[in-house]
Design a protein around this motif. Structure first.
Motif, PDB file in Angstrom:
ATOM      1  N   THR A 211       0.814  -1.308  -0.032  1.00  0.00           N
ATOM      2  CA  THR A 211      -0.020   0.137   0.060  1.00  0.00           C
ATOM      3  C   THR A 211       0.973   1.214   0.042  1.00  0.00           C
ATOM      4  N   LEU A 212       2.119   1.258   0.319  1.00  0.00           N
ATOM      5  CA  LEU A 212       2.989   2.326   0.318  1.00  0.00           C
ATOM      6  C   LEU A 212       3.384   2.737  -1.203  1.00  0.00           C
ATOM      7  N   ASP A 213       3.596   4.006  -1.318  1.00  0.00           N
ATOM      8  CA  ASP A 213       4.003   4.362  -2.789  1.00  0.00           C
ATOM      9  C   ASP A 213       5.516   4.397  -2.762  1.00  0.00           C
ATOM     10  N   ARG A 214       6.019   3.433  -3.764  1.00  0.00           N
ATOM     11  CA  ARG A 214       7.500   3.319  -3.766  1.00  0.00           C
ATOM     12  C   ARG A 214       8.270   4.659  -3.952  1.00  0.00           C
ATOM     13  N   ARG A 215       7.551   5.666  -4.798  1.00  0.00           N
ATOM     14  CA  ARG A 215       8.072   6.913  -5.115  1.00  0.00           C
ATOM     15  C   ARG A 215       8.354   7.525  -3.856  1.00  0.00           C
TER      16      ARG A 215
ATOM     17  N   ALA B 257      -0.605  -6.958  -9.048  1.00  0.00           N
ATOM     18  CA  ALA B 257      -1.625  -6.667  -8.657  1.00  0.00           C
ATOM     19  C   ALA B 257      -1.433  -6.300  -7.276  1.00  0.00           C
ATOM     20  N   GLU B 258      -0.551  -7.022  -6.498  1.00  0.00           N
ATOM     21  CA  GLU B 258      -0.441  -6.701  -5.202  1.00  0.00           C
ATOM     22  C   GLU B 258       0.176  -5.505  -5.008  1.00  0.00           C
ATOM     23  N   GLY B 259       0.974  -4.875  -5.984  1.00  0.00           N
ATOM     24  CA  GLY B 259       1.572  -3.605  -5.841  1.00  0.00           C
ATOM     25  C   GLY B 259       2.941  -3.582  -5.913  1.00  0.00           C
ATOM     26  N   VAL B 260       3.486  -4.773  -6.330  1.00  0.00           N
ATOM     27  CA  VAL B 260       5.115  -4.901  -6.441  1.00  0.00           C
ATOM     28  C   VAL B 260       5.536  -4.446  -7.627  1.00  0.00           C
ATOM     29  N   SER B 261       6.606  -3.505  -7.915  1.00  0.00           N
ATOM     30  CA  SER B 261       6.927  -3.157  -9.041  1.00  0.00           C
ATOM     31  C   SER B 261       7.983  -4.253  -9.625  1.00  0.00           C
ATOM     32  N   ILE B 262       7.570  -4.686 -10.594  1.00  0.00           N
ATOM     33  CA  ILE B 262       8.060  -6.230 -11.120  1.00  0.00           C
ATOM     34  C   ILE B 262       8.124  -6.289 -12.699  1.00  0.00           C
ATOM     35  N   GLY B 263       8.778  -6.907 -13.187  1.00  0.00           N
ATOM     36  CA  GLY B 263       9.023  -6.960 -14.676  1.00  0.00           C
ATOM     37  C   GLY B 263       9.777  -8.160 -15.372  1.00  0.00           C
ATOM     38  N   ARG B 264       9.549  -8.371 -16.659  1.00  0.00           N
ATOM     39  CA  ARG B 264      10.598  -9.250 -17.421  1.00  0.00           C
ATOM     40  C   ARG B 264      12.003  -8.364 -17.575  1.00  0.00           C
ATOM     41  N   MET B 265      13.155  -9.533 -17.558  1.00  0.00           N
ATOM     42  CA  MET B 265      14.391  -8.660 -17.744  1.00  0.00           C
ATOM     43  C   MET B 265      14.535  -8.608 -19.477  1.00  0.00           C
ATOM     44  N   ARG B 266      14.261  -9.462 -20.110  1.00  0.00           N
ATOM     45  CA  ARG B 266      14.285  -9.359 -21.684  1.00  0.00           C
ATOM     46  C   ARG B 266      15.691  -9.350 -22.073  1.00  0.00           C
TER      47      ARG B 266
END
Length: 424
Positions: free
Chosen positions: A14-18, A327-336
């Protein structure tokens, strides 16, 4: 409605990582840029040479050469170590594209070697299989800030007279057996692009302890430094013209990078501490595996990369896994990463001729090596992912929420499988 945010439940993060981010350009750097602008030093400035000295001292090298980009540093390194048309250069495919594309640009043949599944860095065993009489250099990438197995690689390279170039684009400050990366091989190449740990917006640095290599590097793209080339050097006759490239960096960008260099150890300490807390907190989550750091090495967290193991989460696809965490709010992604081998630039005649596609060495077609197979690289291409943003401030509460999110998703196998079945 399920328990997961993906299926309608409450978010774990719920915290804003920014709130925990650092400014991309510090007030100190802005002041340094303004000072250069007021003095009119917007093209040539003695501050660039000061940065080069400071950077070389930090890495533990005799010489540092600032350039326009990490790509320019890699190309310059290839020229410096003597790569000529037809020479083979062993590189990973699990890396940024210019680690490999600068090789054919210099007339060489890119030979891809596989990486270790746990460290994600070049596998010395596969390097040894790819060495031929034409191998001129090995480009080692300390990917995501994790030092490669330099001991094993140097043992392969040194007796054969093969140059070792370190791609340290992610690894400013990383340590290998008490030495900073970029000082271990023959040449170190650092990117100072805007996302790196020492960022100039765009920029790069070459480091070396070899005077001959340094002078060759100057001639390729920094001929305005020709006064530093020894009078008795064979390359001195080319010093006035250079070799057709201009890789002089922008002083304003270097001013930004210089201020970041001054705070690099302090920032790395915070990033490393936060990264270690996250990794330790995920030790009981079987479906995610952090990069393995070799004994005697200290990584830095340019990016927090992990490997997903679908077998440990009931066969749930990585796409669903990443969706659930996002969806849980984790900043995540593929490395490519891991897509380079087999690309047209390494197999077709255009734009660099037929060398990469047809050169035969010791009974092998070079394209056999260029195209793979690279089973570990191809596995990581599918299952490596960015697990968290760069954690650069004191943010234990945010890290705890990330840990809650990972545990929540890992315990919801049935819910994830049901979601996959319904959304095929």
């Amino acid at each position: 409605m399920g328990n997961l945010a993906l299926t309608g439940g409450p978010k774990a993060v719920t915290l804003d990582r920014r709130k925990f981010a650092v400014p991309p350009v510090s007030e100190e750097a802005i002041a340094a840029v303004m000072e250069l602008m007021r003095k009119g030093e917007t093209s040539i400035s003695p501050s660039v040479a000061e940065f080069e000295r400071e950077f070389a001292d930090y890495v533990g090298c005799e010489y540092g050469l600032a350039l326009t980009s990490g790509t320019a540093a890699l190309q310059t390194a290839l020229f410096a170590v003597g790569v000529e048309p037809g020479d083979e250069v062993i590189v990973p495919s699990f890396t940024f594209l210019t680690t490999a594309t600068t090789v054919p640009a210099m007339g060489g043949v890119t030979i891809f070697a596989d990486v270790d599944r746990d460290t994600m860095t070049l596998d010395p065993t596969d390097i040894e299989r790819k060495i031929t009489e034409r191998t001129r250099a090995i480009v080692v990438c300390h990917v995501w800030g994790n030092p490669a197995d330099m001991e094993s690689i140097l043992k392969l390279a040194r007796p054969r007279g093969i140059a070792v170039i370190e791609d340290c684009s992610h690894a400013h400050g990383a340590m290998w057996h008490g030495e900073k990366v970029g000082s271990v091989g023959d040449v170190g190449c650092f990117s100072c692009q805007g996302s790196k740990l020492v960022a100039a917006g765009e920029g790069g640095v070459l480091t070396t302890n070899d005077r001959d290599l340094y002078e060759r590097a100057i001639v390729l793209g920094r001929p305005e430094k020709r006064a530093e080339i020894r009078e008795d050097s064979w390359i001195k006759r080319f010093a006035f013209t250079g070799l057709g490239f201009k890789y002089r960096p922008h002083p304003l960008g270097i001013a930004i990078a210089r201020e970041q260099l001054h705070h690099l150890d302090e920032m790395n300490e915070i990033r490393d501490r936060n990264g270690a807390v996250l990794d330790a907190g995920l030790a009981d989550v079987a479906d995610v595996v952090p990069q393995r750091v070799l004994p005697g090495c200290q990584r830095v967290y340019n990016s927090h990369c992990m490997r997903y193991d679908p077998d440990k989460l009931g066969g749930v696809s990585i796409e669903t896994f990443l969706q659930a965490l996002a969806a849980e709010g984790v900043s995540i992604g593929r490395m490519r990463y891991g897509h380079l081998h087999g690309n047209p630039i390494f197999t077709e005649e255009f734009p660099y001729g037929t060398k990469g596609a047809t050169l035969s060495v010791q009974g092998h077609d070079a394209s056999d090596f260029s195209n793979g197979p690279l089973p570990v690289t191809e596995h990581l291409r599918e299952y490596a992912f960015r697990a968290a943003p760069r954690l650069e401030t004191e943010c234990r509460e945010l890290i705890n929420q990330y840990l809650d999110a990972y545990h929540k998703v890992a315990l919801a196998v049935d819910e994830l499988l049901t979601y996959e079945k319904e959304h095929k």
